[in-house]
Design a protein around this motif. Structure first.
Motif, PDB file in Angstrom:
ATOM      1  N   UNK A  20      10.146  -1.965  -3.893  1.00 40.49           N
ATOM      2  CA  UNK A  20       9.573  -3.295  -3.648  1.00 40.49           C
ATOM      3  C   UNK A  20       8.399  -3.197  -2.672  1.00 40.49           C
ATOM      4  N   UNK A  21       8.545  -2.340  -1.661  1.00 39.94           N
ATOM      5  CA  UNK A  21       7.477  -2.185  -0.662  1.00 39.94           C
ATOM      6  C   UNK A  21       6.218  -1.614  -1.315  1.00 39.94           C
ATOM      7  N   UNK A  22       6.401  -0.575  -2.137  1.00 43.05           N
ATOM      8  CA  UNK A  22       5.243   0.054  -2.786  1.00 43.05           C
ATOM      9  C   UNK A  22       4.591  -0.942  -3.756  1.00 43.05           C
ATOM     10  N   UNK A  23       5.412  -1.659  -4.521  1.00 40.88           N
ATOM     11  CA  UNK A  23       4.884  -2.646  -5.477  1.00 40.88           C
ATOM     12  C   UNK A  23       4.056  -3.723  -4.793  1.00 40.88           C
ATOM     13  N   UNK A  24       4.531  -4.139  -3.623  1.00 40.66           N
ATOM     14  CA  UNK A  24       3.828  -5.181  -2.861  1.00 40.66           C
ATOM     15  C   UNK A  24       2.401  -4.716  -2.564  1.00 40.66           C
ATOM     16  N   UNK A  25       2.255  -3.449  -2.182  1.00 39.36           N
ATOM     17  CA  UNK A  25       0.922  -2.922  -1.862  1.00 39.36           C
ATOM     18  C   UNK A  25       0.076  -2.824  -3.129  1.00 39.36           C
ATOM     19  N   UNK A  26       0.684  -2.309  -4.208  1.00 43.46           N
ATOM     20  CA  UNK A  26      -0.079  -2.145  -5.454  1.00 43.46           C
ATOM     21  C   UNK A  26      -0.547  -3.499  -5.973  1.00 43.46           C
ATOM     22  N   UNK A  27       0.308  -4.509  -5.877  1.00 45.63           N
ATOM     23  CA  UNK A  27      -0.052  -5.834  -6.387  1.00 45.63           C
ATOM     24  C   UNK A  27      -1.177  -6.454  -5.566  1.00 45.63           C
ATOM     25  N   UNK A  28      -1.184  -6.097  -4.272  1.00 48.33           N
ATOM     26  CA  UNK A  28      -2.207  -6.675  -3.390  1.00 48.33           C
ATOM     27  C   UNK A  28      -3.540  -5.959  -3.564  1.00 48.33           C
ATOM     28  N   UNK A  32      -5.936   0.611   2.670  1.00 49.67           N
ATOM     29  CA  UNK A  32      -6.157   1.245   3.980  1.00 49.67           C
ATOM     30  C   UNK A  32      -6.390   0.180   5.044  1.00 49.67           C
ATOM     31  N   UNK A  33      -5.638   0.273   6.159  1.00 45.98           N
ATOM     32  CA  UNK A  33      -5.748  -0.654   7.290  1.00 45.98           C
ATOM     33  C   UNK A  33      -5.712  -2.111   6.842  1.00 45.98           C
ATOM     34  N   UNK A  34      -4.522  -2.565   6.569  1.00 44.71           N
ATOM     35  CA  UNK A  34      -4.319  -3.953   6.172  1.00 44.71           C
ATOM     36  C   UNK A  34      -3.050  -4.505   6.783  1.00 44.71           C
ATOM     37  N   UNK A  35      -2.470  -5.487   6.111  1.00 40.63           N
ATOM     38  CA  UNK A  35      -1.336  -6.181   6.736  1.00 40.63           C
ATOM     39  C   UNK A  35      -0.071  -5.342   6.819  1.00 40.63           C
ATOM     40  N   UNK A  36       0.102  -4.354   5.921  1.00 39.59           N
ATOM     41  CA  UNK A  36       1.300  -3.513   6.012  1.00 39.59           C
ATOM     42  C   UNK A  36       1.271  -2.646   7.275  1.00 39.59           C
ATOM     43  N   UNK A  37       0.098  -2.083   7.567  1.00 39.54           N
ATOM     44  CA  UNK A  37      -0.025  -1.266   8.780  1.00 39.54           C
ATOM     45  C   UNK A  37       0.205  -2.141  10.010  1.00 39.54           C
ATOM     46  N   UNK A  38      -0.394  -3.323  10.017  1.00 36.93           N
ATOM     47  CA  UNK A  38      -0.206  -4.220  11.170  1.00 36.93           C
ATOM     48  C   UNK A  38       1.255  -4.595  11.348  1.00 36.93           C
ATOM     49  N   UNK A  54      -0.050   2.220  17.206  1.00 37.40           N
ATOM     50  CA  UNK A  54      -1.244   2.303  16.355  1.00 37.40           C
ATOM     51  C   UNK A  54      -1.008   3.403  15.317  1.00 37.40           C
ATOM     52  N   UNK A  55      -1.030   3.035  14.045  1.00 37.19           N
ATOM     53  CA  UNK A  55      -0.755   3.986  12.976  1.00 37.19           C
ATOM     54  C   UNK A  55      -1.929   4.916  12.744  1.00 37.19           C
ATOM     55  N   UNK A 228      -8.486   9.022  10.543  1.00 35.84           N
ATOM     56  CA  UNK A 228      -7.063   9.347  10.618  1.00 35.84           C
ATOM     57  C   UNK A 228      -6.266   8.054  10.646  1.00 35.84           C
ATOM     58  N   UNK A 229      -5.910   7.576   9.448  1.00 37.33           N
ATOM     59  CA  UNK A 229      -5.265   6.267   9.361  1.00 37.33           C
ATOM     60  C   UNK A 229      -3.955   6.369   8.609  1.00 37.33           C
ATOM     61  N   UNK A 230      -2.975   5.625   9.096  1.00 34.97           N
ATOM     62  CA  UNK A 230      -1.744   5.460   8.326  1.00 34.97           C
ATOM     63  C   UNK A 230      -2.125   4.568   7.149  1.00 34.97           C
ATOM     64  N   UNK A 231      -1.740   4.945   5.920  1.00 28.80           N
ATOM     65  CA  UNK A 231      -2.171   4.104   4.799  1.00 28.80           C
ATOM     66  C   UNK A 231      -1.158   3.006   4.498  1.00 28.80           C
ATOM     67  N   UNK A 232      -1.564   2.029   3.717  1.00 28.65           N
ATOM     68  CA  UNK A 232      -0.745   0.841   3.483  1.00 28.65           C
ATOM     69  C   UNK A 232       0.570   1.163   2.777  1.00 28.65           C
TER      70      UNK A 232
END
Ligand SMILES: *Cc1c(COP(=O)(O)O)cnc(C)c1O
Length: 365
Positions: A20-28, A32-38, A54-55, A228-232
């Motif tokens: 469900x978490x992965x699908x949420x990102x794909x649907x959006x 990179x650096x968006x609401x999931x990271x926040x 900070x991711x 160097x970013x944690x991805x969504x």
């Protein structure tokens, strides 16, 4: 067959949440650096009890960026442990600093706090204590010394998610802390990832810029940064996993206690948990002079083990230039010859622990 580690049973146990978490990102469609990271940064900071997380792209990058953000400059000396995983010193070197090593405490194999003062040079600006195997370093004397000598402290928490020292979580004692979400860590992503935790706003803000080309706003760089970013997708997976972390650590602790009981008379040295520590039990590490023979015997019995670590930092070819001879850190060097990590992960069956213990007992006879 008992593998040293396998990650699929955990995935199966939480598969719907992860998918469900992965699908949420794909649907959006924002990667990179968006609401999931926040959202993950906020949840992880709350979990630890710090103001900011900070991711970033990895634990190694977290060490590098935390040091730079804490004011460490090229040419500074940074003190850390001789028996750590190489990325600790890779992160220090990537910040432009020179790693200065100290030996290990013979009981816990974390850095020997009493040796730190003697390793301070006029260029020393920071200490990186490593909570090795998930066991906290003795942070009180480290922080006292740091305060007296004006040093910054960046905790290497790559193995210590959820460990506590005198009741406080590892990662809340230093000026900043570096976490890794490499898949095998206590909180692991399904790829690389890391985070810097801190309660100093200035450090958090600097890491936020450094991780993304030094930019304050889009296309305006005030610092020379990196990418160097944690991805969504990884952040969404970590948010799904974080609520399980304490239960997973509890399961690790139960298995560690079972090993303690079963191996009590097995003729090997068991891991020591200091009075003031609650280890996160990232690894269960025994010690024996007959390590290589025991490892071969267990492998014959279908039991996987690992060595963390076979070569201390100062004897790694890449770090010969630090100038430490063989014999410089006797406790760390002996550990490298004697340590053996047994299978330990939350989904491991207690009957597997029985079997491992039985195989170790049989080796002795
Ligand atoms: C895993 C680890 C790191 C590095 O983390 P990566 O995410 O692999 O870069 C640093 N220090 C220690 C002690 C580790 O175990």
């Amino acid at each position: 067959m008992i593998p040293f580690l396998e990650l699929t049973s955990q995935f199966r146990a939480i598969e719907p949440e992860v998918r469900a978490a992965i699908d949420r990102v794909l649907a959006r469609g924002w990667y990179v650096l968006g609401e999931e990271v926040e959202a993950f940064e906020a949840a992880f900071a709350r979990y630890l009890g710090v103001e900011h997380a900070v991711g970033v792209g990895s634990g190694t990058d977290a060490i590098q960026l935390a040091l730079i953000a804490a004011g460490i400059q090229p040419g500074d000396d940074v003190i850390t442990a001789a028996n750590t995983c190489v990325p600790t010193v890779a992160g220090i070197a990537a910040a432009g600093a020179r790693p200065v090593l100290v030996d290990a405490d013979p009981d816990t194999l974390t850095m020997d706090t009493a040796s730190i003062a003697g390793a301070i040079t006029p260029r020393t600006r920071a200490v990186v204590p490593v909570h090795l195997y998930g066991h906290p370093c003795d942070m009180e004397p480290i922080m006292r010394l740091a305060k007296d000598r004006g040093l910054r402290v960046v905790e290497d928490c790559a193995q210590a998610h959820g460990a506590t020292y005198r009741g406080g979580r590892c990662g809340t004692f230093g000026h900043a802390a570096a976490f890794s979400f490499y898949p095998s860590k206590n909180l692991g992503a399904y790829g690389d990832g890391g985070a810097v935790a801190t309660s100093e706003r200035a450090i958090a803000e600097r890491v936020r810029r450094l991780r993304s080309y030094g930019q304050t706003d889009r296309y305006r760089s005030e610092l020379q940064g990196v990418n160097s970013r944690l991805d969504e997708i990884q952040a969404a997976i970590l948010s799904a996993k974080l609520p399980h972390l304490d239960a997973w650590i509890e399961a690790r602790r139960r298995l560690a206690r079972a090993y303690d009981d079963l191996l009590d008379e097995a003729g090997v040295r068991l891991p020591h948990e200091a009075d003031w520590a609650e280890s996160a039990w990232h690894l269960y590490v025994i010690r024996t002079k007959r390590r290589d023979a025991l490892r071969a015997h267990l492998e014959n019995e279908g039991i996987g083990t690992q060595i963390h670590y076979p070569i201390p930092v100062h004897l790694q070819p890449a770090y010969e230039g630090l100038g430490y001879p063989e014999g410089a850190f006797p406790v760390a060097e002996a550990a490298c010859r004697e340590v053996l990590s047994l299978p330990l992960y939350p989904e491991l069956d207690s009957s597997a622990v029985d079997e491992v213990a039985k195989a170790i007992g049989a080796f002795r006879r």
